[in-house]
Design an enzyme around this catalytic site. Structure first.
Site, PDB file in Angstrom:
ATOM      1  N   ASP A   1     -55.677 -25.245  -3.072  1.00  0.00           N
ATOM      2  CA  ASP A   1     -55.719 -24.399  -4.257  1.00  0.00           C
ATOM      3  C   ASP A   1     -55.226 -22.996  -3.930  1.00  0.00           C
ATOM      4  O   ASP A   1     -54.433 -22.404  -4.669  1.00  0.00           O
ATOM      5  CB  ASP A   1     -57.154 -24.360  -4.793  1.00  0.00           C
ATOM      6  CG  ASP A   1     -57.262 -23.703  -6.165  1.00  0.00           C
ATOM      7  OD1 ASP A   1     -56.272 -23.699  -6.913  1.00  0.00           O
ATOM      8  OD2 ASP A   1     -58.365 -23.216  -6.490  1.00  0.00           O
TER       9      ASP A   1
ATOM     10  N   HIS B   1     -49.968 -24.858 -10.830  1.00  0.00           N
ATOM     11  CA  HIS B   1     -51.177 -25.197 -11.576  1.00  0.00           C
ATOM     12  C   HIS B   1     -50.867 -25.926 -12.882  1.00  0.00           C
ATOM     13  O   HIS B   1     -51.674 -26.736 -13.343  1.00  0.00           O
ATOM     14  CB  HIS B   1     -52.023 -23.947 -11.840  1.00  0.00           C
ATOM     15  CG  HIS B   1     -52.991 -23.656 -10.742  1.00  0.00           C
ATOM     16  ND1 HIS B   1     -52.616 -23.068  -9.551  1.00  0.00           N
ATOM     17  CD2 HIS B   1     -54.323 -23.913 -10.635  1.00  0.00           C
ATOM     18  CE1 HIS B   1     -53.674 -22.956  -8.763  1.00  0.00           C
ATOM     19  NE2 HIS B   1     -54.725 -23.470  -9.396  1.00  0.00           N
TER      20      HIS B   1
ATOM     21  N   HIS C   1     -50.583 -29.407 -11.816  1.00  0.00           N
ATOM     22  CA  HIS C   1     -51.946 -29.938 -11.650  1.00  0.00           C
ATOM     23  C   HIS C   1     -52.482 -30.412 -12.991  1.00  0.00           C
ATOM     24  O   HIS C   1     -53.025 -31.514 -13.122  1.00  0.00           O
ATOM     25  CB  HIS C   1     -52.880 -28.882 -11.072  1.00  0.00           C
ATOM     26  CG  HIS C   1     -54.333 -29.183 -11.312  1.00  0.00           C
ATOM     27  ND1 HIS C   1     -54.968 -28.835 -12.499  1.00  0.00           N
ATOM     28  CD2 HIS C   1     -55.257 -29.819 -10.560  1.00  0.00           C
ATOM     29  CE1 HIS C   1     -56.226 -29.260 -12.461  1.00  0.00           C
ATOM     30  NE2 HIS C   1     -56.423 -29.855 -11.293  1.00  0.00           N
TER      31      HIS C   1
ATOM     32  N   HIS D   1     -59.328 -30.775  -7.327  1.00  0.00           N
ATOM     33  CA  HIS D   1     -58.410 -29.805  -7.931  1.00  0.00           C
ATOM     34  C   HIS D   1     -57.337 -29.383  -6.934  1.00  0.00           C
ATOM     35  O   HIS D   1     -56.137 -29.442  -7.225  1.00  0.00           O
ATOM     36  CB  HIS D   1     -59.229 -28.594  -8.396  1.00  0.00           C
ATOM     37  CG  HIS D   1     -58.409 -27.454  -8.905  1.00  0.00           C
ATOM     38  ND1 HIS D   1     -57.897 -27.408 -10.181  1.00  0.00           N
ATOM     39  CD2 HIS D   1     -58.020 -26.292  -8.307  1.00  0.00           C
ATOM     40  CE1 HIS D   1     -57.221 -26.281 -10.354  1.00  0.00           C
ATOM     41  NE2 HIS D   1     -57.270 -25.592  -9.233  1.00  0.00           N
TER      42      HIS D   1
END
Length: 390
Positions: free
Chosen positions: A176, A259, A262, A276
């Site tokens: 992350d 992101h 994601h 995540h």
């Protein structure tokens, strides 16, 4: 592109506390914020830290009221927590656990107009410091971001607690946090707005870059230490990079393609058991491809993240190059209006994103073969990081 006259701004939590045994001082830091705290935690985390939290609150003369977290930060779960807060007349709500718990608590605390505190049990995301929450559907797919006018009033991280958790959690946090600099530099190049509500400041961008450097220097020794459940200076640095530096860096430096990808991946049911940061790492590799980054830069990133224990092929997240419909679904979600992929300094179409996603499979396999690293395999259930703990 940026709106003319847009301001520059940076946001951060009211107080950040980190160190071994920090949870024993939770009551001390919590007392100035409220006298009727509600602790929200799932049963797994509570079994690990419940006694320590109870002792910390008692030492500060605070009552203990604990509510079980339902597992996924859905709108329904948040509304339920709002009712619990009201029923207990709580004036501060405390999330003890992972990112999902914290996102639900931040949302409920905001709706109730009270203060909120995050006490992460793992360093797997930068959620603890942020003024936003990621909301999912009951099926675990990304639904929306919720933005708040302030960050948590207190973030307290006990690094010994982090070291007691499986190393996979820390590795997910590295995935992350590594995206933070890649996305911040893209946002700066595009002169795009950040989630803080303005153009990035020098400070926000610098913290994103600092996070990147700290992780490249310390992630591997920190993971080795956590596998022995010990805290070393490398662990302290990585925890701060995963949590504080990345937290401020992504929020005030800017998000971009990684992101958004994601979020797109959550639309594919095959990825729902993954953490995540594992899915974000797929986004980071793909963003580098979309940018046309130097080949050596992409090779270094694939090799390093493989050593960290992060996925960088479709195979590892349960997808295949031949899953055309699924990849189109992922790319469509990732490029939807309002997604952060539009902070990139160029437009990205669904077709371009599908092509980039397909390309990382063969490339990453080649890099891993050249470096004599393990071949990619589909992540078994046991290798996935539980979404409940996250």
């Amino acid at each position: 592109m940026a709106t003319p006259g847009l301001i520059r701004t940076i946001i951060s939590p009211g107080r950040y506390v980190q160190g071994q045994g920090a949870i024993s001082r939770l009551g001390e830091f919590l007392k100035p914020l409220g006298s009727r705290p509600l602790i929200v935690s799932d049963d797994i985390v509570w079994g690990l830290v419940g006694h320590e939290v109870q002792t910390a609150l008692q030492s500060a003369g605070l009552p203990l009221t604990r509510e079980k977290f339902g597992g996924i930060p859905t709108a329904k779960e948040i509304d339920r927590l709002v009712q619990v807060i009201a029923a207990n007349d709580s004036d501060v709500v405390v999330a003890v656990g992972g990112g999902s718990t914290m996102d639900a608590v931040k949302s409920a605390g905001f709706l109730c107009g009270i203060r909120w505190v995050t006490v992460p049990s793992v360093a797997s995301t930068d959620a603890p410091t942020s003024a936003l929450a990621v909301i999912y559907t009951e099926e675990g797919a990304f639904e929306e971001y919720r933005f708040f006018p302030k960050n948590p009033d207190l973030v307290l991280v006990d690094t010994q607690l982090v070291a007691r958790a499986p190393a996979a959690f820390l590795a997910a946090g590295v995935g992350d946090a590594l995206a933070t600099w890649l996305e911040a530099r893209a946002t700066a190049q595009a002169h795009a707005a950040t989630m803080a509500g303005g153009l990035p400041t020098l400070a926000g961008t610098a913290l994103a870059e600092l996070s990147w450097g700290v992780l490249w220097d310390n992630a591997l020794p920190a993971l080795d230490a956590v596998r022995e459940h010990v805290v070393t200076p490398a662990v302290e640095k990585v925890v701060e990079a995963n949590t504080l530096l990345s937290g401020i860096g992504f929020e005030s430096g800017g998000l971009a393609a990684a992101h958004a990808i994601h979020n797109g991946l959550t639309a594919a049911h095959q990825t729902h058991g993954l953490a995540h940061g594992q899915k974000v790492n797929i986004g980071s590799v793909t963003q580098l491809v979309l940018e046309g980054a130097p080949t050596q830069e992409i090779r270094d990133f694939v090799e390093f993240t493989t050593r960290v224990g992060l996925p960088n092929t479709l195979t590892e997240v349960g997808l295949k190059v031949t899953d055309e419909d699924d990849l189109i679904t992922v790319a469509t979600a990732a490029t939807a209006a309002g997604e952060t992929i539009h902070n990139m300094p160029f437009e990205i179409s669904v077709g371009e994103l599908v092509s980039a996603l397909k390309s990382i499979e063969r490339f990453s396999r080649r890099v891993r073969s050249d470096a004599r690293l393990p071949e990619p395999v589909a992540y078994a259930h046991a290798q996935r990081v539980s979404s409940v703990a996250l």
